[in-house]
Design an enzyme around this catalytic site. Structure first.
Site, PDB file in Angstrom:
ATOM      1  N   ARG A  27       0.802  -1.519   0.324  1.00 35.30           N
ATOM      2  CA  ARG A  27       0.432  -0.119   0.320  1.00 35.30           C
ATOM      3  C   ARG A  27       0.932   0.744  -0.256  1.00 35.30           C
ATOM      4  O   ARG A  27       0.540   2.280  -0.697  1.00 35.30           O
ATOM      5  CB  ARG A  27      -0.785   0.116   1.286  1.00 35.30           C
ATOM      6  CG  ARG A  27      -2.149  -0.898   1.417  1.00 35.30           C
ATOM      7  CD  ARG A  27      -2.842  -1.093   2.715  1.00 35.30           C
ATOM      8  NE  ARG A  27      -2.959   0.143   3.356  1.00 35.30           N
ATOM      9  CZ  ARG A  27      -4.082  -0.153   3.208  1.00 35.30           C
ATOM     10  NH1 ARG A  27      -5.038  -0.801   2.502  1.00 35.30           N
ATOM     11  NH2 ARG A  27      -5.267   1.057   3.741  1.00 35.30           N
ATOM     12  N   LYS A 484       3.420   6.337 -15.531  1.00 31.37           N
ATOM     13  CA  LYS A 484       4.045   5.020 -15.271  1.00 31.37           C
ATOM     14  C   LYS A 484       6.093   5.889 -15.295  1.00 31.37           C
ATOM     15  O   LYS A 484       5.995   5.356 -13.977  1.00 31.37           O
ATOM     16  CB  LYS A 484       3.822   4.155 -16.259  1.00 31.37           C
ATOM     17  CG  LYS A 484       2.230   3.539 -16.265  1.00 31.37           C
ATOM     18  CD  LYS A 484       2.633   2.469 -15.047  1.00 31.37           C
ATOM     19  CE  LYS A 484       1.761   3.236 -14.011  1.00 31.37           C
ATOM     20  NZ  LYS A 484       0.053   3.547 -14.109  1.00 31.37           N
TER      21      LYS A 484
END
Ligand code: M6R
Length: 606
Positions: A27, A484
């Site tokens: 996370r 990205k």
């Protein structure tokens, strides 16, 4: 972002807590800690990774109950003191907290006046002290937590352990918490992935819930002291392995999982006989679809890029006005909501706070929202109640890859479904179905023959900035490629619709500047070719993503070809080399591919 894991049961807590933290690592976080109760409560916390926490722990920590945390700093710097768990002044209460206490400053001041010394800069610590103060009234942990939280304003997923009581009290308001029910043991986690190793029986706490856990019981109530209507459920078996296996990084594994993930997404959702999509979870009849005045799609980051592609597809196939919105902007612009319009919340995690707030705004104004969600049972999936699960399987790298592809596939199927209800012929529908069914295989065949990715990496890895250009349906693909590369290789990237380049970004070009063009063989290709010429004329080096066998390949310095596919589905192919360029560039630059600095996988604060 921040993650919570807790355990109470017959086993030693610390190994279970550490394993829980390890499963929460993806996370994104900057420090970790755990507290184990064995009479007294022992607390260990450390800036850095779970492994660094592991290194400071004693060989054994006795105790069958504890709470643990991964922190992603919001209030206060990244320090050991600011890491969770936080003890109260007299050590009777220890808490971990996700979310933001908005009135923390005021609560701090009043604690200071009462002589309580706070040792961290966090907003969370105040809760530990207030719970302890409330506990002194009647020594009732559940009531103490309830009274304390009534004084707080903001969001929380909170777990508290008590020196003199064998129980964990937890509560949710805006930050997810899920109880895992084992046999004579209970778990609590902010993420269902961390529970699957122990149990499939879970209770997703709802906002306003409070739960008291012992090893053998769960007592649910509400913050106001009433009964909670929250019910238990069984976790669905997520397809896909959440462990790394033989891959060096989750991102690479997830890029390679795209063909299978796409198969899972489209399986059983295409109706060849009618030439239509069949997304049953939307609960929308053709008659209802025919009346929709407009469609709005909401998302952040990669999910927003997928939403932009969905927007173009829906508009093209259904001839209906469609808009894509960045969730974090949406509610602040006081949007006009039409009760018959369709709204889609696009999200991998299903926990993104900005998207959650946008949904609430729409619902408040009488609109319905459908989810396009990956994580089953997530807050957004439950808040929407209806929608499409994209079935990517667990995505653990912070940089989203296979979820993007499946969002695009799911939105393509919706565009087909609404298109057939309003505009396109069965033959056109069948053509698109055929195209979609080919995609997994085509992605597979591209992955077997990726082209000169490493030559592209050589051109971008030391660049001051990289420009990504595409037109039409490739413009959002350009944005996705830029996102990205920027997020995992820390290279400044700009993405523009190719025709817009000459209106500004062209000023950046100098001899050798790398420009990545996405130019599938569609109706705007010749226009894109003009932009390529304009860049070349200024000395730019062109990295060209194009279709196999297309003569446009002559225009590139580094040419990466993908298999030809239905025009409307080209993003599902052209995005893959962009993901690989980002991955290999980050690797080459020595960056932490799966956990880029400052980023979190699920962004649970606005
Ligand atoms: O879980 P979500 O899809 O709602 O997340 C939205 C963004 O935070 C996410 O896509 C982010 O941009 C990714 N790191 C992109 O790779």
């Amino acid at each position: 972002m921040c993650g919570i894991f807790g355990y109470i049961g017959p086993h030693q807590a610390s190994p279970i807590l550490l394993e829980g933290l390890r499963r929460l690592e993806y996370r994104g976080y900057d420090s970790t800690g755990l507290a184990v109760k064995n009479g007294a409560i022992s607390i260990y916390k450390k800036v850095g990774k779970v492994q660094q926490l592991r290194e400071i722990l004693p060989q054994t920590i006795e105790g069958n109950m504890g709470i643990a945390h991964t922190r992603w700093a919001t209030h206060g710097g990244v320090t050991d003191e600011n890491s969770h768990p936080h003890p109260s002044a007299q050590g009777k209460v220890v808490i971990v907290h996700n979310g933001i206490i908005e009135n923390a400053r005021m609560l701090r001041t009043s604690l200071n006046v009462q002589g309580v010394k706070l040792v961290s800069e966090t907003d969370s610590e105040v809760l530990a002290h207030i719970i302890e103060r409330e506990l002194s009234i009647d020594d009732n942990p559940e009531e103490a937590v309830r009274r304390a939280l009534r004084q707080a304003r903001g969001t929380w997923g909170i777990c508290a352990v008590f020196k003199d009581h064998d129980m964990i009290v937890c509560a949710r308001n805006g930050s997810p918490l899920i109880i895992g029910q084992g046999i004579n043991e209970m778990f609590i986690s902010s993420d269902p992935h961390a529970l699957t190793a122990h149990t499939q029986q879970v209770i997703y706490l709802e906002d306003g819930d409070l739960a008291t856990l012992t090893a053998t019981s769960v007592k649910l109530s509400t913050l106001t002291g009433g009964d909670s209507s929250t019910k238990g459920t069984t976790l669905e078996n997520d397809w896909g392995e959440s462990e790394l296996g033989d891959y060096p990084h989750f991102m690479l594994k997830e890029i390679y999982e795209q063909p299978d993930a796409l198969r899972h997404c489209i399986n059983g959702r295409l109706d060849r006989t009618r030439g239509s999509g069949k997304l049953g979870g939307l609960k929308l009849s053709p008659a209802a679809l025919a009346k929709v005045p407009h469609v709005r799609l909401l998302g952040c980051g990669t999910s927003y890029n997928a939403a932009e592609i969905g927007r173009l597809l829906i508009e093209k196939l259904a001839r209906i006005p469609t808009f894509a919105h960045i969730s974090s902007e949406f509610r602040h612009n006081d949007p006009v909501i039409h009760p018959s319009a369709l709204h889609f919340a696009v999200t991998q995690s299903g926990e993104t706070a900005d998207t959650l707030s946008a949904i609430k705004e729409i619902q408040l104004k009488g609109g319905n929202v459908h989810g396009v969600v990956n994580v089953v049972g997530s807050s957004i999936a439950r808040l929407c109640g209806r929608g499409v699960y994209i079935h990517s399987g667990p995505e653990q790298a912070v940089a989203s890859t296979k979820a993007f592809s499946n969002m695009v596939a799911a939105l393509s199927m919706f565009a087909l479904q609404i298109g057939r209800s309003r505009n396109i012929s069965k033959e056109r529908g069948v053509e698109l179905i055929h195209g979609l069914q080919q995609v997994p295989h085509l992605v597979e065949s591209y992955l077997e023959n990726q082209g000169p990715i490493l030559e592209a990496v050589e051109l971008v890895k030391n660049a001051k900035s990289v420009l990504f250009l595409g037109r039409g349906i490739s413009a959002p693909v350009a944005k996705e490629g830029a996102l990205k590369l920027m997020e995992i290789a820390y290279i400044p990237c700009l993405a523009y619709p190719a025709g817009e380049m000459k209106h500004g970004p062209i000023a950046l070009l100098e001899e050798g500047s790398p420009v990545i063009f996405i130019a599938p063989n569609d109706h705007v290709k010749t226009k894109t070719a003009s932009a390529i010429h304009e860049c070349r004329a200024r000395g730019a080096k062109i990295i060209l993503i194009h279709e196999e066998g297309d003569e446009i390949a002559e225009e590139g310095d580094v040419c990466i070809s993908v298999p030809p596919v239905h025009n409307l589905l080209s993003p599902l192919l052209t995005v893959v080399p962009l993901q690989l360029i980002a991955y290999h560039t980050a690797l080459e630059l020595g960056c932490d591919v799966d956990r880029p600095r400052n980023l979190a996988k699920s962004v649970t604060v606005e």
